[in-house]
Design a protein around this motif. Sequence first.
Motif, PDB file in Angstrom:
ATOM      1  N   ARG A   1      77.842 106.118  32.095  1.00 34.75           N
ATOM      2  CA  ARG A   1      76.549 105.538  31.754  1.00 34.75           C
ATOM      3  C   ARG A   1      75.441 106.463  32.250  1.00 34.75           C
ATOM      4  N   ALA A   2      74.452 106.732  31.398  1.00 33.97           N
ATOM      5  CA  ALA A   2      73.327 107.588  31.764  1.00 33.97           C
ATOM      6  C   ALA A   2      72.045 106.766  31.715  1.00 33.97           C
ATOM      7  N   PHE A   3      71.250 106.812  32.785  1.00 32.12           N
ATOM      8  CA  PHE A   3      70.064 105.973  32.831  1.00 32.12           C
ATOM      9  C   PHE A   3      69.077 106.497  33.866  1.00 32.12           C
ATOM     10  N   ALA A   4      67.819 106.031  33.750  1.00 29.02           N
ATOM     11  CA  ALA A   4      66.784 106.333  34.739  1.00 29.02           C
ATOM     12  C   ALA A   4      66.760 105.212  35.768  1.00 29.02           C
ATOM     13  N   ILE A   5      66.809 105.577  37.042  1.00 29.62           N
ATOM     14  CA  ILE A   5      66.801 104.579  38.099  1.00 29.62           C
ATOM     15  C   ILE A   5      65.400 103.958  38.189  1.00 29.62           C
ATOM     16  N   TYR A   6      65.344 102.645  38.376  1.00 32.41           N
ATOM     17  CA  TYR A   6      64.095 101.898  38.227  1.00 32.41           C
ATOM     18  C   TYR A   6      62.943 102.438  39.065  1.00 32.41           C
ATOM     19  N   ASP A   7      63.158 102.608  40.362  1.00 32.40           N
ATOM     20  CA  ASP A   7      62.024 102.970  41.213  1.00 32.40           C
ATOM     21  C   ASP A   7      61.702 104.461  41.206  1.00 32.40           C
ATOM     22  N   ALA A   8      62.392 105.241  40.341  1.00 32.20           N
ATOM     23  CA  ALA A   8      62.058 106.659  40.188  1.00 32.20           C
ATOM     24  C   ALA A   8      61.803 107.021  38.727  1.00 32.20           C
ATOM     25  N   ALA A   9      61.661 106.021  37.867  1.00 30.22           N
ATOM     26  CA  ALA A   9      61.489 106.271  36.433  1.00 30.22           C
ATOM     27  C   ALA A   9      60.042 106.553  36.059  1.00 30.22           C
ATOM     28  N   ARG A  10      59.115 106.381  36.996  1.00 33.03           N
ATOM     29  CA  ARG A  10      57.687 106.600  36.724  1.00 33.03           C
ATOM     30  C   ARG A  10      57.063 107.353  37.893  1.00 33.03           C
ATOM     31  N   ILE A  11      55.988 108.041  37.587  1.00 36.54           N
ATOM     32  CA  ILE A  11      55.224 108.699  38.641  1.00 36.54           C
ATOM     33  C   ILE A  11      53.742 108.559  38.320  1.00 36.54           C
ATOM     34  N   VAL A  12      52.965 108.181  39.343  1.00 37.57           N
ATOM     35  CA  VAL A  12      51.512 108.086  39.214  1.00 37.57           C
ATOM     36  C   VAL A  12      50.899 108.873  40.366  1.00 37.57           C
ATOM     37  N   GLU A  13      50.059 109.832  40.022  1.00 36.66           N
ATOM     38  CA  GLU A  13      49.374 110.643  41.030  1.00 36.66           C
ATOM     39  C   GLU A  13      47.957 110.103  41.210  1.00 36.66           C
ATOM     40  N   PHE A  14      47.655 109.684  42.433  1.00 33.88           N
ATOM     41  CA  PHE A  14      46.302 109.217  42.739  1.00 33.88           C
ATOM     42  C   PHE A  14      45.544 110.320  43.473  1.00 33.88           C
ATOM     43  N   ARG A  15      44.311 110.554  43.061  1.00 34.96           N
ATOM     44  CA  ARG A  15      43.445 111.529  43.729  1.00 34.96           C
ATOM     45  C   ARG A  15      42.315 110.752  44.401  1.00 34.96           C
ATOM     46  N   GLY A  16      42.612 110.285  45.585  1.00 39.80           N
ATOM     47  CA  GLY A  16      41.695 109.420  46.318  1.00 39.80           C
ATOM     48  C   GLY A  16      42.507 108.328  46.989  1.00 39.80           C
ATOM     49  N   GLU A  17      41.910 107.642  47.924  1.00 40.80           N
ATOM     50  CA  GLU A  17      42.630 106.626  48.688  1.00 40.80           C
ATOM     51  C   GLU A  17      42.912 105.365  47.883  1.00 40.80           C
ATOM     52  N   ALA A  18      41.962 104.960  47.059  1.00 42.39           N
ATOM     53  CA  ALA A  18      42.109 103.703  46.322  1.00 42.39           C
ATOM     54  C   ALA A  18      43.053 103.881  45.136  1.00 42.39           C
ATOM     55  N   GLU A  19      43.942 102.909  44.962  1.00 42.57           N
ATOM     56  CA  GLU A  19      44.851 102.924  43.814  1.00 42.57           C
ATOM     57  C   GLU A  19      44.132 102.299  42.621  1.00 42.57           C
ATOM     58  N   ALA A  20      43.156 103.015  42.126  1.00 41.52           N
ATOM     59  CA  ALA A  20      42.328 102.553  41.016  1.00 41.52           C
ATOM     60  C   ALA A  20      42.490 103.501  39.839  1.00 41.52           C
ATOM     61  N   PHE A  21      42.262 102.980  38.634  1.00 40.16           N
ATOM     62  CA  PHE A  21      42.450 103.789  37.433  1.00 40.16           C
ATOM     63  C   PHE A  21      41.575 105.038  37.458  1.00 40.16           C
ATOM     64  N   ALA A  22      40.376 104.924  38.010  1.00 40.63           N
ATOM     65  CA  ALA A  22      39.471 106.072  38.054  1.00 40.63           C
ATOM     66  C   ALA A  22      40.033 107.216  38.894  1.00 40.63           C
ATOM     67  N   ASN A  23      40.977 106.925  39.786  1.00 33.93           N
ATOM     68  CA  ASN A  23      41.562 107.936  40.658  1.00 33.93           C
ATOM     69  C   ASN A  23      42.897 108.474  40.160  1.00 33.93           C
ATOM     70  N   VAL A  24      43.328 108.055  38.972  1.00 31.41           N
ATOM     71  CA  VAL A  24      44.614 108.510  38.446  1.00 31.41           C
ATOM     72  C   VAL A  24      44.495 109.943  37.938  1.00 31.41           C
ATOM     73  N   GLY A  25      45.363 110.829  38.467  1.00 33.77           N
ATOM     74  CA  GLY A  25      45.427 112.205  37.990  1.00 33.77           C
ATOM     75  C   GLY A  25      46.403 112.305  36.835  1.00 33.77           C
ATOM     76  N   PHE A  26      47.638 112.679  37.152  1.00 33.50           N
ATOM     77  CA  PHE A  26      48.668 112.783  36.121  1.00 33.50           C
ATOM     78  C   PHE A  26      49.706 111.678  36.310  1.00 33.50           C
ATOM     79  N   THR A  27      50.254 111.216  35.198  1.00 33.72           N
ATOM     80  CA  THR A  27      51.308 110.213  35.234  1.00 33.72           C
ATOM     81  C   THR A  27      52.510 110.719  34.452  1.00 33.72           C
ATOM     82  N   GLY A  28      53.639 110.091  34.677  1.00 31.97           N
ATOM     83  CA  GLY A  28      54.840 110.418  33.914  1.00 31.97           C
ATOM     84  C   GLY A  28      55.762 109.221  33.858  1.00 31.97           C
ATOM     85  N   GLU A  29      56.537 109.144  32.799  1.00 24.47           N
ATOM     86  CA  GLU A  29      57.501 108.057  32.646  1.00 24.47           C
ATOM     87  C   GLU A  29      58.704 108.566  31.865  1.00 24.47           C
TER      88      GLU A  29
END
Length: 199
Positions: A48-76
């Motif tokens: 079986r080949a699959f993406a593990i749940y807690d490593a299937a996405r990446i969100v880079e924040f540029r700033g302390e707040a986890e807000a959309f305005a601080n999102v750099g690059f994402t991946g899924e």
Amino acid sequence: MMMRFRALMMTALVGLGVTTVMAGCKSTADVLNVGDAATKQNAGACPRAFAIYDAARIVEFRGEAEAFANVGFTGEIANVRSLCRYYNAEPITGDIEITFDFGRGPAATQNTATYEYFVAIMRKNIAVMNKETFPLQVTFPAGADRVRVTEKIDNFTIPRATETTSGENFEIVVGFELTSKQRQFNAEGRRFRISAGQN
């Protein structure tokens, strides 16, 4: 769609010994149509080949707040596909295709980002046999905030202890290399998608 090719080296524990196999350049077509293999069925299912749940996405924040305005690059990881072949006492051979969706957020200041992802071969529900990490550089075309990339691992080899050892005994797990904070963000089910609110 961009297509990239990789080679994967598998180190597998077989019985009491250790076997190291370096992947060659065969494609799925070669794997499925070489000599006797073309007329024989697999001894069992493919791993079986699959993406593990807690490593299937990446969100880079540029700033302390986890807000959309601080999102750099994402991946899924959008899809993981694997084909394999094995018969008699031959090892399991095949290849893997991984489709990624990448996003460029409002805090990104350049058009190029470098990600890292891993491919791990596991004994099902037991332990990791081998894990390799690959860098992936993504360039967003001018004016684009999303891009899809397909990576191909061509080819992998998993030795089997006996000819009755089925591929069901193994798993192929993929995911992004993440910081502990990024992994926690995923584990809690939180996410930002650049495509949110778009058709």
